[in-house]
Motif scaffolding. Structure first.
Motif, PDB file in Angstrom:
ATOM      1  N   MET A  41       0.831  -1.200   0.000  1.00 43.26           N
ATOM      2  CA  MET A  41       0.000   0.000   0.000  1.00 43.26           C
ATOM      3  C   MET A  41       0.874   1.262   0.000  1.00 43.26           C
ATOM      4  O   MET A  41       0.551   2.245  -0.657  1.00 43.26           O
ATOM      5  CB  MET A  41      -0.939   0.010   1.206  1.00 43.26           C
ATOM      6  N   LEU A  42       1.972   1.232   0.730  1.00 42.26           N
ATOM      7  CA  LEU A  42       2.861   2.386   0.798  1.00 42.26           C
ATOM      8  C   LEU A  42       3.440   2.715  -0.573  1.00 42.26           C
ATOM      9  O   LEU A  42       3.493   3.871  -0.976  1.00 42.26           O
ATOM     10  CB  LEU A  42       3.984   2.116   1.807  1.00 42.26           C
ATOM     11  N   THR A  43       3.848   1.695  -1.312  1.00 45.73           N
ATOM     12  CA  THR A  43       4.403   1.943  -2.644  1.00 45.73           C
ATOM     13  C   THR A  43       3.337   2.366  -3.633  1.00 45.73           C
ATOM     14  O   THR A  43       3.641   3.065  -4.597  1.00 45.73           O
ATOM     15  CB  THR A  43       5.139   0.704  -3.178  1.00 45.73           C
ATOM     16  N   ASN A  44       2.094   1.962  -3.429  1.00 44.77           N
ATOM     17  CA  ASN A  44       1.024   2.386  -4.328  1.00 44.77           C
ATOM     18  C   ASN A  44       0.635   3.844  -4.112  1.00 44.77           C
ATOM     19  O   ASN A  44       0.291   4.543  -5.066  1.00 44.77           O
ATOM     20  CB  ASN A  44      -0.216   1.512  -4.148  1.00 44.77           C
ATOM     21  N   PHE A  45       0.664   4.323  -2.898  1.00 46.23           N
ATOM     22  CA  PHE A  45       0.201   5.665  -2.595  1.00 46.23           C
ATOM     23  C   PHE A  45       1.293   6.732  -2.671  1.00 46.23           C
ATOM     24  O   PHE A  45       1.013   7.897  -2.869  1.00 46.23           O
ATOM     25  CB  PHE A  45      -0.452   5.717  -1.208  1.00 46.23           C
ATOM     26  N   ILE A  46       2.528   6.326  -2.474  1.00 43.51           N
ATOM     27  CA  ILE A  46       3.611   7.302  -2.442  1.00 43.51           C
ATOM     28  C   ILE A  46       4.609   6.964  -3.550  1.00 43.51           C
ATOM     29  O   ILE A  46       5.164   5.869  -3.578  1.00 43.51           O
ATOM     30  CB  ILE A  46       4.320   7.291  -1.078  1.00 43.51           C
ATOM     31  N   SER A  47       4.835   7.893  -4.409  1.00 41.61           N
ATOM     32  CA  SER A  47       5.828   7.683  -5.468  1.00 41.61           C
ATOM     33  C   SER A  47       7.191   8.161  -4.982  1.00 41.61           C
ATOM     34  O   SER A  47       7.307   8.907  -4.001  1.00 41.61           O
ATOM     35  CB  SER A  47       5.419   8.442  -6.725  1.00 41.61           C
ATOM     36  N   GLU A  48       8.234   7.745  -5.683  1.00 39.17           N
ATOM     37  CA  GLU A  48       9.582   8.137  -5.284  1.00 39.17           C
ATOM     38  C   GLU A  48       9.848   9.608  -5.550  1.00 39.17           C
ATOM     39  O   GLU A  48      10.811  10.161  -5.026  1.00 39.17           O
ATOM     40  CB  GLU A  48      10.604   7.263  -5.992  1.00 39.17           C
ATOM     41  N   GLN A  49       9.026  10.258  -6.346  1.00 36.64           N
ATOM     42  CA  GLN A  49       9.208  11.677  -6.603  1.00 36.64           C
ATOM     43  C   GLN A  49       8.669  12.537  -5.461  1.00 36.64           C
ATOM     44  O   GLN A  49       8.964  13.719  -5.382  1.00 36.64           O
ATOM     45  CB  GLN A  49       8.516  12.087  -7.906  1.00 36.64           C
ATOM     46  N   ASN A  50       7.882  11.945  -4.593  1.00 38.03           N
ATOM     47  CA  ASN A  50       7.328  12.669  -3.453  1.00 38.03           C
ATOM     48  C   ASN A  50       8.463  13.036  -2.494  1.00 38.03           C
ATOM     49  O   ASN A  50       9.327  12.220  -2.187  1.00 38.03           O
ATOM     50  CB  ASN A  50       6.287  11.781  -2.759  1.00 38.03           C
ATOM     51  N   LYS A  51       8.433  14.260  -1.969  1.00 41.95           N
ATOM     52  CA  LYS A  51       9.521  14.688  -1.084  1.00 41.95           C
ATOM     53  C   LYS A  51       9.460  14.012   0.286  1.00 41.95           C
ATOM     54  O   LYS A  51      10.426  14.032   1.035  1.00 41.95           O
ATOM     55  CB  LYS A  51       9.521  16.206  -0.927  1.00 41.95           C
ATOM     56  N   TYR A  52       8.340  13.396   0.625  1.00 39.98           N
ATOM     57  CA  TYR A  52       8.206  12.715   1.920  1.00 39.98           C
ATOM     58  C   TYR A  52       8.479  11.214   1.812  1.00 39.98           C
ATOM     59  O   TYR A  52       8.328  10.488   2.785  1.00 39.98           O
ATOM     60  CB  TYR A  52       6.805  12.916   2.495  1.00 39.98           C
ATOM     61  N   PHE A  53       8.869  10.741   0.639  1.00 41.50           N
ATOM     62  CA  PHE A  53       9.069   9.302   0.457  1.00 41.50           C
ATOM     63  C   PHE A  53      10.162   8.762   1.364  1.00 41.50           C
ATOM     64  O   PHE A  53       9.965   7.776   2.064  1.00 41.50           O
ATOM     65  CB  PHE A  53       9.405   8.987  -1.004  1.00 41.50           C
ATOM     66  N   LEU A  54      11.328   9.396   1.368  1.00 44.56           N
ATOM     67  CA  LEU A  54      12.447   8.891   2.169  1.00 44.56           C
ATOM     68  C   LEU A  54      12.183   8.965   3.672  1.00 44.56           C
ATOM     69  O   LEU A  54      12.416   7.971   4.378  1.00 44.56           O
ATOM     70  CB  LEU A  54      13.735   9.629   1.793  1.00 44.56           C
ATOM     71  N   PRO A  55      11.664  10.084   4.214  1.00 45.55           N
ATOM     72  CA  PRO A  55      11.352  10.083   5.660  1.00 45.55           C
ATOM     73  C   PRO A  55      10.283   9.061   6.039  1.00 45.55           C
ATOM     74  O   PRO A  55      10.374   8.428   7.092  1.00 45.55           O
ATOM     75  CB  PRO A  55      10.855  11.502   5.930  1.00 45.55           C
ATOM     76  N   LEU A  56       9.290   8.883   5.161  1.00 46.44           N
ATOM     77  CA  LEU A  56       8.266   7.883   5.456  1.00 46.44           C
ATOM     78  C   LEU A  56       8.833   6.469   5.399  1.00 46.44           C
ATOM     79  O   LEU A  56       8.469   5.610   6.208  1.00 46.44           O
ATOM     80  CB  LEU A  56       7.093   8.016   4.488  1.00 46.44           C
ATOM     81  N   ALA A  57       9.730   6.217   4.464  1.00 45.16           N
ATOM     82  CA  ALA A  57      10.357   4.899   4.381  1.00 45.16           C
ATOM     83  C   ALA A  57      11.194   4.623   5.630  1.00 45.16           C
ATOM     84  O   ALA A  57      11.131   3.528   6.198  1.00 45.16           O
ATOM     85  CB  ALA A  57      11.211   4.802   3.119  1.00 45.16           C
ATOM     86  N   TRP A  58      11.969   5.606   6.070  1.00 48.93           N
ATOM     87  CA  TRP A  58      12.766   5.422   7.283  1.00 48.93           C
ATOM     88  C   TRP A  58      11.863   5.272   8.516  1.00 48.93           C
ATOM     89  O   TRP A  58      12.159   4.485   9.418  1.00 48.93           O
ATOM     90  CB  TRP A  58      13.729   6.588   7.480  1.00 48.93           C
ATOM     91  N   GLY A  59      10.793   6.038   8.548  1.00 45.00           N
ATOM     92  CA  GLY A  59       9.837   5.887   9.649  1.00 45.00           C
ATOM     93  C   GLY A  59       9.222   4.507   9.675  1.00 45.00           C
ATOM     94  O   GLY A  59       9.045   3.898  10.734  1.00 45.00           O
TER      95      GLY A  59
END
Length: 99
Positions: A41-59
């Motif tokens: 679900m996370l990969t479907n809703f958030i693309s890698e171009q989103n600026k919050y992708f990396l903080p959300l992935a680390w979270g």
């Protein structure tokens, strides 16, 4: 009279074992949902171009770490207490219902 009391304790022990199985199944369901379905679900809703992708992935990784340890510690202490109560019921049943 003594035999019916033993049967009642045996039924209560069986209920405890069924409760233990329900707890184990629900724990496995939570683990499967969080560890497998949430990243999809996370990969479907958030693309890698989103600026919050990396903080959300680390979270998410931090939450996975904490959840893994939390489930392990909870399971150890809860099941230890639960198994002790089941063993007491079995011992009580084998001794004749404590009469």
């Amino acid at each position: 009279m003594k035999n019916s009391h033993i049967n009642e304790n045996a039924y209560e022990t069986c209920d405890y074992i069924k409760k233990k199985h329900r707890i184990l199944i629900s724990t496995v369901a939570i683990i499967v949902l969080f560890y497998i379905l949430f990243p999809i679900m996370l990969t479907n809703f958030i693309s890698e171009q989103n600026k919050y992708f990396l903080p959300l992935a680390w979270g998410y990784i931090l939450i996975l770490f904490l959840l893994t340890w939390g489930i392990g510690i909870w399971h150890y202490f809860f099941m230890k207490r639960f198994n002790r109560s089941i063993e007491e019921r079995v011992k009580q049943t084998n001794e004749g219902g404590g009469q």
